[in-house]
Design a protein around this motif. Sequence first.
Motif, PDB file in Angstrom:
ATOM      1  N   THR A 359      -4.627 -50.203  68.778  1.00 41.07           N
ATOM      2  CA  THR A 359      -4.048 -49.525  69.939  1.00 41.07           C
ATOM      3  C   THR A 359      -2.537 -49.428  69.714  1.00 41.07           C
ATOM      4  O   THR A 359      -1.983 -50.171  68.921  1.00 41.07           O
ATOM      5  CB  THR A 359      -4.261 -50.320  71.247  1.00 41.07           C
ATOM      6  N   GLY A 360      -1.910 -48.539  70.410  1.00 43.36           N
ATOM      7  CA  GLY A 360      -0.454 -48.406  70.272  1.00 43.36           C
ATOM      8  C   GLY A 360       0.281 -49.142  71.366  1.00 43.36           C
ATOM      9  O   GLY A 360       1.483 -48.981  71.532  1.00 43.36           O
ATOM     10  N   ILE A 361      -0.447 -49.981  72.115  1.00 44.93           N
ATOM     11  CA  ILE A 361       0.211 -50.619  73.257  1.00 44.93           C
ATOM     12  C   ILE A 361       0.635 -52.043  72.928  1.00 44.93           C
ATOM     13  O   ILE A 361       0.227 -52.616  71.912  1.00 44.93           O
ATOM     14  CB  ILE A 361      -0.679 -50.601  74.523  1.00 44.93           C
ATOM     15  N   SER A 362       1.433 -52.599  73.795  1.00 44.24           N
ATOM     16  CA  SER A 362       1.861 -53.992  73.660  1.00 44.24           C
ATOM     17  C   SER A 362       1.389 -54.739  74.893  1.00 44.24           C
ATOM     18  O   SER A 362       1.247 -54.145  75.962  1.00 44.24           O
ATOM     19  CB  SER A 362       3.385 -54.066  73.586  1.00 44.24           C
ATOM     20  N   THR A 363       1.147 -56.031  74.732  1.00 44.29           N
ATOM     21  CA  THR A 363       0.731 -56.865  75.869  1.00 44.29           C
ATOM     22  C   THR A 363       1.245 -58.278  75.654  1.00 44.29           C
ATOM     23  O   THR A 363       1.294 -58.759  74.517  1.00 44.29           O
ATOM     24  CB  THR A 363      -0.810 -56.884  76.027  1.00 44.29           C
ATOM     25  N   ASP A 364       1.578 -58.934  76.751  1.00 42.03           N
ATOM     26  CA  ASP A 364       2.030 -60.321  76.608  1.00 42.03           C
ATOM     27  C   ASP A 364       0.853 -61.291  76.446  1.00 42.03           C
ATOM     28  O   ASP A 364       1.064 -62.489  76.263  1.00 42.03           O
ATOM     29  CB  ASP A 364       2.972 -60.736  77.751  1.00 42.03           C
ATOM     30  N   VAL A 365      -0.381 -60.774  76.476  1.00 43.52           N
ATOM     31  CA  VAL A 365      -1.527 -61.608  76.074  1.00 43.52           C
ATOM     32  C   VAL A 365      -1.335 -61.989  74.598  1.00 43.52           C
ATOM     33  O   VAL A 365      -1.767 -63.046  74.149  1.00 43.52           O
ATOM     34  CB  VAL A 365      -2.873 -60.873  76.301  1.00 43.52           C
ATOM     35  N   GLY A 366      -0.625 -61.117  73.852  1.00 43.13           N
ATOM     36  CA  GLY A 366      -0.290 -61.410  72.459  1.00 43.13           C
ATOM     37  C   GLY A 366       0.457 -62.742  72.329  1.00 43.13           C
ATOM     38  O   GLY A 366       0.191 -63.525  71.407  1.00 43.13           O
ATOM     39  N   ASN A 367       1.387 -63.006  73.251  1.00 44.34           N
ATOM     40  CA  ASN A 367       2.151 -64.266  73.201  1.00 44.34           C
ATOM     41  C   ASN A 367       1.216 -65.471  73.332  1.00 44.34           C
ATOM     42  O   ASN A 367       1.392 -66.483  72.667  1.00 44.34           O
ATOM     43  CB  ASN A 367       3.201 -64.303  74.315  1.00 44.34           C
ATOM     44  N   ILE A 368       0.204 -65.340  74.210  1.00 46.34           N
ATOM     45  CA  ILE A 368      -0.759 -66.439  74.385  1.00 46.34           C
ATOM     46  C   ILE A 368      -1.596 -66.576  73.115  1.00 46.34           C
ATOM     47  O   ILE A 368      -1.843 -67.683  72.632  1.00 46.34           O
ATOM     48  CB  ILE A 368      -1.707 -66.165  75.583  1.00 46.34           C
ATOM     49  N   SER A 369      -2.005 -65.409  72.549  1.00 52.99           N
ATOM     50  CA  SER A 369      -2.910 -65.439  71.389  1.00 52.99           C
ATOM     51  C   SER A 369      -2.261 -66.087  70.171  1.00 52.99           C
ATOM     52  O   SER A 369      -2.957 -66.488  69.250  1.00 52.99           O
ATOM     53  CB  SER A 369      -3.385 -64.026  71.045  1.00 52.99           C
ATOM     54  N   GLN A 370      -0.940 -66.163  70.161  1.00 59.62           N
ATOM     55  CA  GLN A 370      -0.274 -66.826  69.028  1.00 59.62           C
ATOM     56  C   GLN A 370      -0.100 -68.324  69.274  1.00 59.62           C
ATOM     57  O   GLN A 370       0.390 -69.052  68.417  1.00 59.62           O
ATOM     58  CB  GLN A 370       1.076 -66.161  68.748  1.00 59.62           C
ATOM     59  N   LYS A 371      -0.501 -68.786  70.456  1.00 64.42           N
ATOM     60  CA  LYS A 371      -0.370 -70.216  70.777  1.00 64.42           C
ATOM     61  C   LYS A 371      -1.711 -70.933  70.897  1.00 64.42           C
ATOM     62  O   LYS A 371      -1.779 -72.158  70.809  1.00 64.42           O
ATOM     63  CB  LYS A 371       0.386 -70.406  72.105  1.00 64.42           C
ATOM     64  N   LEU A 372      -2.781 -70.188  71.194  1.00 66.37           N
ATOM     65  CA  LEU A 372      -4.097 -70.821  71.333  1.00 66.37           C
ATOM     66  C   LEU A 372      -5.183 -69.759  71.147  1.00 66.37           C
ATOM     67  O   LEU A 372      -4.899 -68.577  71.255  1.00 66.37           O
ATOM     68  CB  LEU A 372      -4.224 -71.500  72.709  1.00 66.37           C
ATOM     69  N   PRO A 373      -6.416 -70.173  70.854  1.00 67.22           N
ATOM     70  CA  PRO A 373      -7.483 -69.187  70.672  1.00 67.22           C
ATOM     71  C   PRO A 373      -7.615 -68.309  71.921  1.00 67.22           C
ATOM     72  O   PRO A 373      -7.659 -68.823  73.038  1.00 67.22           O
ATOM     73  CB  PRO A 373      -8.741 -70.048  70.475  1.00 67.22           C
ATOM     74  N   CYS A 374      -7.632 -67.009  71.702  1.00 70.92           N
ATOM     75  CA  CYS A 374      -7.555 -66.090  72.840  1.00 70.92           C
ATOM     76  C   CYS A 374      -8.290 -64.799  72.486  1.00 70.92           C
ATOM     77  O   CYS A 374      -8.306 -64.388  71.325  1.00 70.92           O
ATOM     78  CB  CYS A 374      -6.074 -65.800  73.085  1.00 70.92           C
ATOM     79  N   THR A 375      -8.888 -64.179  73.459  1.00 75.82           N
ATOM     80  CA  THR A 375      -9.574 -62.910  73.204  1.00 75.82           C
ATOM     81  C   THR A 375      -9.472 -62.013  74.430  1.00 75.82           C
ATOM     82  O   THR A 375      -9.260 -62.509  75.548  1.00 75.82           O
ATOM     83  CB  THR A 375     -11.049 -63.147  72.813  1.00 75.82           C
ATOM     84  N   ALA A 376      -9.616 -60.720  74.210  1.00 75.79           N
ATOM     85  CA  ALA A 376      -9.544 -59.764  75.318  1.00 75.79           C
ATOM     86  C   ALA A 376     -10.387 -58.538  74.981  1.00 75.79           C
ATOM     87  O   ALA A 376     -10.725 -58.316  73.820  1.00 75.79           O
ATOM     88  CB  ALA A 376      -8.101 -59.351  75.573  1.00 75.79           C
ATOM     89  N   PHE A 377     -10.723 -57.787  75.997  1.00 81.30           N
ATOM     90  CA  PHE A 377     -11.535 -56.580  75.793  1.00 81.30           C
ATOM     91  C   PHE A 377     -11.198 -55.583  76.889  1.00 81.30           C
ATOM     92  O   PHE A 377     -10.393 -55.865  77.780  1.00 81.30           O
ATOM     93  CB  PHE A 377     -13.035 -56.939  75.815  1.00 81.30           C
ATOM     94  N   MET A 378     -11.807 -54.412  76.763  1.00 81.89           N
ATOM     95  CA  MET A 378     -11.584 -53.372  77.765  1.00 81.89           C
ATOM     96  C   MET A 378     -12.928 -52.927  78.308  1.00 81.89           C
ATOM     97  O   MET A 378     -13.939 -53.005  77.587  1.00 81.89           O
ATOM     98  CB  MET A 378     -10.908 -52.170  77.114  1.00 81.89           C
ATOM     99  N   THR A 379     -12.939 -52.476  79.554  1.00 80.15           N
ATOM    100  CA  THR A 379     -14.149 -51.804  80.030  1.00 80.15           C
ATOM    101  C   THR A 379     -13.745 -50.450  80.600  1.00 80.15           C
ATOM    102  O   THR A 379     -12.595 -50.236  80.989  1.00 80.15           O
ATOM    103  CB  THR A 379     -14.915 -52.592  81.125  1.00 80.15           C
ATOM    104  N   ALA A 380     -14.727 -49.540  80.637  1.00 77.22           N
ATOM    105  CA  ALA A 380     -14.470 -48.194  81.146  1.00 77.22           C
ATOM    106  C   ALA A 380     -14.310 -48.242  82.662  1.00 77.22           C
ATOM    107  O   ALA A 380     -15.224 -48.638  83.378  1.00 77.22           O
ATOM    108  CB  ALA A 380     -15.625 -47.277  80.761  1.00 77.22           C
ATOM    109  N   CYS A 381     -13.127 -47.874  83.126  1.00 75.67           N
ATOM    110  CA  CYS A 381     -12.844 -47.850  84.566  1.00 75.67           C
ATOM    111  C   CYS A 381     -12.356 -46.481  85.018  1.00 75.67           C
ATOM    112  O   CYS A 381     -12.084 -46.279  86.201  1.00 75.67           O
ATOM    113  CB  CYS A 381     -11.766 -48.886  84.900  1.00 75.67           C
ATOM    114  N   TYR A 382     -12.195 -45.569  84.050  1.00 70.78           N
ATOM    115  CA  TYR A 382     -11.609 -44.259  84.355  1.00 70.78           C
ATOM    116  C   TYR A 382     -12.360 -43.166  83.597  1.00 70.78           C
ATOM    117  O   TYR A 382     -13.064 -43.444  82.625  1.00 70.78           O
ATOM    118  CB  TYR A 382     -10.144 -44.218  83.896  1.00 70.78           C
TER     119      TYR A 382
END
Length: 444
Positions: A359-382
């Motif tokens: 993706t071309g976006i940025s998120t501060d979830v990235g900051n968490i993912s560099q400190k501990l195991p972390c995952t994220a996903f998207m669902t269709a809302c639009y």
Amino acid sequence: MDINTSELDCLVQKYEELLTSTADTLWDYAETAYQEIKSCTLLKKHLCSHGFTLLPTSPQLPTAFAAKYGSGRPVIGLLGEYDALPDMAHPADCFLPTEPTSCLTSAGHGCGHHLLGTGLLAAALFLKDLMDKYQLPGTIIYFGCPAEENEAGKSQMLAQGFFRDVDAAFSWHPHAQSGIFNQSLANQRVSYTFTGTSAHASLAPHLGRSALDACELMNIGVNYLREHMPDNARIHYAYLNAGGKLPNIVPAKAQLLYAIRSPQSREAAELRKRVDRIAAGAALMTDTKVDIQTRCIYDSLLPNPSLDRLLLKYMKTFSPAIYTPEEVSYAAQAEKVLGNPACDMPLCTLPDLSLTRKTGISTDVGNISQKLPCTAFMTACYAKDTPLHHWTAVAQGKSSIAHKGMLTAGKILAASIWELLLSPEIMEHAQKDFLTEKVKRDIA
Ligand SMILES: [Zn+2]
């Protein structure tokens, strides 16, 4: 042990009204970064009335909070967001771009964080019921994370020690299609403030030193830099202060805000040094001074294949999304203004099941993912082609399509975390993945 999906459907039924009305109320509040008083109060109220306990917070971050349920390990974090975007208000369900707004505020949920925060509330409530019924081990902590937009609020929460002792964290994001969300661009937000000398621009131009000239020269310098930077990097800027409104006064003060992005945090930091040098060059050319301040830093997302696979498994379980004919014609209205009127099916019913997704976006979830195991996903809302940070996303934010995507996110999260709580070996793999990915990217 896999979860009984009909049990989750019952939980959706039980909480559906509370959850959809919460998301709609957050949409109405539309509070921007660090102003989310009403939004975080509402989420805290629901968590506390369902047995969650508030943990100590930080006076520096009044709209951040943490609410926990359960005890012992593993400790699973749910990363809820609820901030809106400034200057983004648009009436719900209105697909006319020029329609005068009837909203009370000029901010709007153009990134769907009202759904994001509520989808994680859904997961928290579903898991609480499941933990009670099946005596599941572990602790769930809902983290109320303010100011994702423009401020990287989670970096401040990390600095304040919010995520100490968390074993793994989960998030999700509303989007036009479901899929894993494990790549993002690192992003350094930097302000460049130039100070020169004011003078009458016609009577005594030789006495003036223009801060606006410095900004313009800096932007020209960065435009030349673009030819010589990696293809996948991005640089964009806005004027926070263009030096005033009168052309006959040499501007003594002018300010730019830059976003400097690259796939890896280290590359963004390197690119930023080059931009800093251009700013210093612009100051030298114009005989002005420049003050360089880091506003915030978004780290890039670190994938965690073990946790990502867990989410993908349940993304598959809860697909395809089923839409009513009314929802299809609703989405068709959005597609029409998005320039795609002829599309047969204006909604994505199936997830993208690839394990890596750029993706071309940025998120501060990235900051968490560099400190501990972390995952994220998207669902269709639009509707299929809806871009985030756009009025068409605000318009669809209270639709049944948006609610559906949010509740599906709650189910995917609850099912994945259920399995994680019952499978210590997945937690071990997630920890190993975390360390491996850090070494791969040379992250300390
Ligand atoms: Zn967002």
